[in-house]
Design a protein around this motif. Structure first.
Motif, PDB file in Angstrom:
ATOM      1  N   ALA A 165       0.840  -1.199   0.000  1.00 52.99           N
ATOM      2  CA  ALA A 165       0.000   0.000   0.000  1.00 52.99           C
ATOM      3  C   ALA A 165       0.871   1.245   0.000  1.00 52.99           C
ATOM      4  O   ALA A 165       1.873   1.331   0.708  1.00 52.99           O
ATOM      5  CB  ALA A 165      -0.910  -0.013   1.226  1.00 52.99           C
ATOM      6  N   GLY A 166       0.504   2.190  -0.831  1.00 49.33           N
ATOM      7  CA  GLY A 166       1.259   3.433  -0.944  1.00 49.33           C
ATOM      8  C   GLY A 166       2.283   3.429  -2.050  1.00 49.33           C
ATOM      9  O   GLY A 166       2.769   4.490  -2.447  1.00 49.33           O
ATOM     10  N   ASP A 167       2.630   2.247  -2.562  1.00 48.69           N
ATOM     11  CA  ASP A 167       3.560   2.157  -3.688  1.00 48.69           C
ATOM     12  C   ASP A 167       2.793   2.213  -5.000  1.00 48.69           C
ATOM     13  O   ASP A 167       1.602   1.882  -5.059  1.00 48.69           O
ATOM     14  CB  ASP A 167       4.343   0.849  -3.635  1.00 48.69           C
ATOM     15  CG  ASP A 167       5.385   0.823  -2.531  1.00 48.69           C
ATOM     16  OD1 ASP A 167       5.710   1.903  -2.000  1.00 48.69           O
ATOM     17  OD2 ASP A 167       5.867  -0.271  -2.198  1.00 48.69           O
ATOM     18  N   PRO A 168       3.466   2.597  -6.077  1.00 51.73           N
ATOM     19  CA  PRO A 168       2.813   2.551  -7.394  1.00 51.73           C
ATOM     20  C   PRO A 168       2.464   1.116  -7.780  1.00 51.73           C
ATOM     21  O   PRO A 168       3.014   0.147  -7.240  1.00 51.73           O
ATOM     22  CB  PRO A 168       3.879   3.127  -8.332  1.00 51.73           C
ATOM     23  CG  PRO A 168       4.844   3.837  -7.464  1.00 51.73           C
ATOM     24  CD  PRO A 168       4.834   3.137  -6.148  1.00 51.73           C
ATOM     25  N   ASP A 169       1.585   0.987  -8.734  1.00 51.96           N
ATOM     26  CA  ASP A 169       1.196  -0.323  -9.259  1.00 51.96           C
ATOM     27  C   ASP A 169       2.186  -0.717 -10.355  1.00 51.96           C
ATOM     28  O   ASP A 169       2.244  -0.092 -11.403  1.00 51.96           O
ATOM     29  CB  ASP A 169      -0.227  -0.249  -9.812  1.00 51.96           C
ATOM     30  CG  ASP A 169      -0.715  -1.594 -10.336  1.00 51.96           C
ATOM     31  OD1 ASP A 169       0.013  -2.595 -10.173  1.00 51.96           O
ATOM     32  OD2 ASP A 169      -1.811  -1.619 -10.928  1.00 51.96           O
ATOM     33  N   PHE A 170       2.950  -1.772 -10.099  1.00 53.42           N
ATOM     34  CA  PHE A 170       3.920  -2.256 -11.077  1.00 53.42           C
ATOM     35  C   PHE A 170       3.360  -3.374 -11.950  1.00 53.42           C
ATOM     36  O   PHE A 170       4.084  -3.928 -12.776  1.00 53.42           O
ATOM     37  CB  PHE A 170       5.173  -2.763 -10.363  1.00 53.42           C
ATOM     38  CG  PHE A 170       6.018  -1.675  -9.750  1.00 53.42           C
ATOM     39  CD1 PHE A 170       7.044  -1.086 -10.456  1.00 53.42           C
ATOM     40  CD2 PHE A 170       5.773  -1.251  -8.455  1.00 53.42           C
ATOM     41  CE1 PHE A 170       7.826  -0.097  -9.892  1.00 53.42           C
ATOM     42  CE2 PHE A 170       6.547  -0.258  -7.875  1.00 53.42           C
ATOM     43  CZ  PHE A 170       7.576   0.324  -8.590  1.00 53.42           C
ATOM     44  N   GLY A 171       2.112  -3.733 -11.756  1.00 51.41           N
ATOM     45  CA  GLY A 171       1.509  -4.757 -12.591  1.00 51.41           C
ATOM     46  C   GLY A 171       1.722  -6.159 -12.047  1.00 51.41           C
ATOM     47  O   GLY A 171       2.418  -6.377 -11.045  1.00 51.41           O
ATOM     48  N   PRO A 172       1.119  -7.144 -12.714  1.00 52.17           N
ATOM     49  CA  PRO A 172       1.078  -8.507 -12.181  1.00 52.17           C
ATOM     50  C   PRO A 172       2.394  -9.270 -12.239  1.00 52.17           C
ATOM     51  O   PRO A 172       2.503 -10.339 -11.635  1.00 52.17           O
ATOM     52  CB  PRO A 172       0.034  -9.185 -13.062  1.00 52.17           C
ATOM     53  CG  PRO A 172       0.106  -8.440 -14.368  1.00 52.17           C
ATOM     54  CD  PRO A 172       0.376  -7.010 -13.989  1.00 52.17           C
TER      55      PRO A 172
END
Length: 660
Positions: free
Chosen positions: A44-51
């Motif tokens: 939580a709080g980090d960018p979404d780097f994908g699956p």
């Protein structure tokens, strides 16, 4: 969708069906990785780097970690899937059984697979300490008598990496290997195995024990690269044909076959290249006290405030030993707000270039990016960082990536795959050279005039840098490119490059995966540390710029010329692999190996593996030619100097050129 679109090759089913194909290469049908029960996305709080990016923290049990690592380490050699695994700062696994790996419990123990990068998120490697091993084993051809089948062994253990990790080595066999009569994964107490070949770097690792880089039963290996790392115990190289170690600390170095090069390594063995080494052997080691120019690879880490950031190290000169500092004097700590985080399933060249023009740095998350135009990196000090072997492939005969002639650009951790139609160049650094220099496939013949006008002479303390950039022409599919990497700017650093015209896989053939040159250098003051260039059809590396420097070079000549007539450089037999153009007056290279394996049953020769102008300012040290197999061979090591490399693993050496 084009016939060679990677999107036409997405995974089609579950379960691996592996089969041996010609030459001992393992092929496998695509598979699907089972979903892991844990939520392994970004915290939580980090960018979404994908699956395809997984974050492991100390709330994971040892069993969960091992299960997950086993679920992503079974990609076939030319899979289109990619994996990046991050360990948050912490201690993983138990050290209780470290003196007896066979009975140790609670250890992290998994193999590292194709297109898998495992990295720690600490500020220094020891911030992530793994009690156990993440290891690489050779392909086992003969499970019942592994000592009788040395090939392919580790010769195809490519495209995997680890970085920023501390290891207390405790290793034992995993999965099906544990059920074999002679498991490959057995290791001595306090030892980890990393039996790899090209494009499989270890960076910024702290091994608190021993490291072996070849198979348990002596299988062939053709690696490798180690940088900014510490190995407290012994590094055992065994069957490794060549290896380059840079800016590191080692306890003891044991072994070497043909070309072992060290620069800036505390504890490196003394230079003995070409000297008697007992039992009719000759020395193969070359040690430089410092590395002339370095710039370590950018990396993600967890800052003291809990934010993920990218640390972009500064370039340095005359370096030795490890440098794990993240202080302001060592580099720039970049906030992720300053990056565009690209995803292959949604992004195009246009969307990525738009963000680059807006001044963003770039993170390429794991995947295959189809590009109908090149990514253009033109702003000074831009960082382009690929995760998990992020791959770029052109779809319209374009380049995959082009940089401007701007200081400080750093491109790291990407793989580039040629496609069709043919590209003139795949990775271009700086503006195209003027027409008088644009010799196309005739680069190596040395026509033209000086290079002072090529690009702008920038401050050499802030070079454009390519780090862990790997190019393939053929292998995943049919690909064609005249030149894989072209360097037109001055003051460029190439740190760990593998340009490979494929010798196995898909789309392989003399008329199919065509490629004249792997690396062409037109700029001045260009330095290469760890340069691997293989199987191209003409001069594989062409150096047109002045004041070039190469520390470690490894190259295999093309396996597949159909005839001598098809592979002749004017009136000269074959093509030299490493070609310094005739007009060049200042060039230096140290630790070069050029190997032959002509497999069509024809007596094909090249006059020499290395071709340079005979002038006092062009000097080379520690050179060897090697006959690996097949027919024909290499008549001279460099120009007309050096004995033939023809038959029976002949490996003549030349200690220095000019010889007097």
């Amino acid at each position: 969708m084009t016939p060679h679109s990677p999107r036409a090759r997405r995974r089609v089913g579950a379960g691996i069906t592996a089969a041996l194909i010609a030459g001992g290469v393992v092929a496998a049908l695509p598979t699907s990785v089972a979903a892991h029960p844990r939520d392994h996305g970004a915290p939580a709080g980090d960018p979404d780097f994908g699956p395809n990016v997984t974050f492991i923290d100390e709330t994971w049990s040892t069993d969960e970690i091992n299960e997950f690592l086993d679920s992503v380490n079974d990609e076939p050699e030319f899979s289109q899937d990619r994996h990046q695994v991050f360990f948050e700062p912490g201690v993983y696994g138990s050290a209780a059984g470290e003196d007896d790996p066979a009975t140790a419990e609670g250890i992290i123990n998994a193999e590292l697979g194709y297109y898998e990068s495992v990295d720690g998120l600490g500020a220094v490697p020891g911030d992530v300490l793994i009690n156990g091993a993440i290891h690489v084993e050779p392909h086992v051809e003969c499970p019942d008598t592994p000592w009788a089948c040395q090939g392919p062994g580790s010769l195809t253990r490519f495209w995997r990496s680890m970085a920023n990790l501390g290891f207390n080595p405790i290793q034992r066999p995993t999965a099906e290997d544990a059920e074999r009569p002679f498991p490959a994964g057995v290791a001595e107490p306090h030892q980890m195995r990393y039996a790899v070949s090209q494009a499989a770097p270890l960076r910024r690792v702290d091994v608190r024990g021993d490291l072996t880089v070849f198979g348990r039963f002596g299988e062939y290996a053709s690696g490798g690269y180690l940088a900014n790392s510490r190995v407290e115990g012994t590094i055992t190289t065994g069957s490794q044909q060549q290896w380059y170690t840079r800016d590191s600390e080692v306890g003891t170095w044991d072994g070497g076959v043909w070309n072992m090069v060290f620069s800036g390594v505390d504890g490196a063995p003394a230079t003995d290249f070409g000297q008697p080494a007992g039992n009719d052997a000759v020395g193969v080691k070359t040690s430089l006290g410092t590395t002339p120019v370095t710039r370590e690879k950018p990396f993600l880490y967890r800052a003291d405030d809990g934010e993920l950031r990218v640390f972009a190290p500064h370039a340095r000169t005359g370096t030795s030993g490890v440098n794990w500092s993240t202080d302001a004097a060592a580099g720039d700590s970049l906030r992720l707000d300053d990056f565009y985080i690209a995803r292959a399933e949604r992004d195009t060249a246009a969307s990525i270039n738009r963000k680059l023009r807006q001044g963003k740095h770039l993170i390429l998350t794991p995947g295959v990016y189809e590009l109908n135009r090149p990514l253009r990196v033109t702003r000074p000090d831009t960082v382009v960082l690929g995760l998990g072997y992020a791959s770029l492939t052109p779809t319209r005969g374009n380049a995959a990536l082009v940089t401007g002639d701007a200081p400080g650009i750093h491109v790291a951790g990407i793989t580039v795959d040629a496609n069709v139609p043919e590209s003139e160049v795949l990775v271009q650094v700086g503006k195209k050279c003027p027409p008088s220099w644009a010799k196309g496939r005739g680069h190596g013949h040395g026509h033209g005039h000086g290079h002072a006008h090529l690009g702008h002479h920038r401050d050499g303390d802030d070079p454009i840098t390519l780090t862990d950039v790997f190019v393939r022409v053929g292998g995943p599919w049919v690909g064609k490119a005249v030149t894989s990497i072209e360097v037109n700017s001055d003051d460029v650093l190439l740190d760990h490059i593998w340009a490979w015209r494929g010798d196995h896989g898909n789309g392989i053939g003399w008329e199919d995966n065509t490629g004249a040159h792997g690396v062409v250098v037109n700029g001045d003051h260009v330095t290469a540390t760890g340069l691997f260039v293989e199987h191209y059809q003409e001069n594989q590396t062409v150096w047109n710029g002045e004041d070039g420097l190469t520390v470690f070079y490894q190259s295999e000549l093309p396996y597949d010329p159909p005839s001598q007539e098809a592979w002749t450089d004017g009136d000269r037999l074959g093509y030299a692999s490493y070609r310094v153009a005739d007009h060049v007056r200042r060039h230096e290279a140290v630790g070069l190996g050029v190997y032959s394996y002509f497999w069509n049953g024809v007596d094909i020769r090249t006059e020499s593996g290395i071709q340079v102008p005979e002038t006092p300012g062009v000097t080379l040290r520690s050179m060897t030619s090697v006959f690996l197999n097949g027919s024909g061979g290499i008549n001279h090591v460099i120009n007309t100097t050096g004995a033939p490399a023809v038959g029976s693993f002949a490996s003549p050496q030349v200690i220095a050129y000019p010889t007097s």
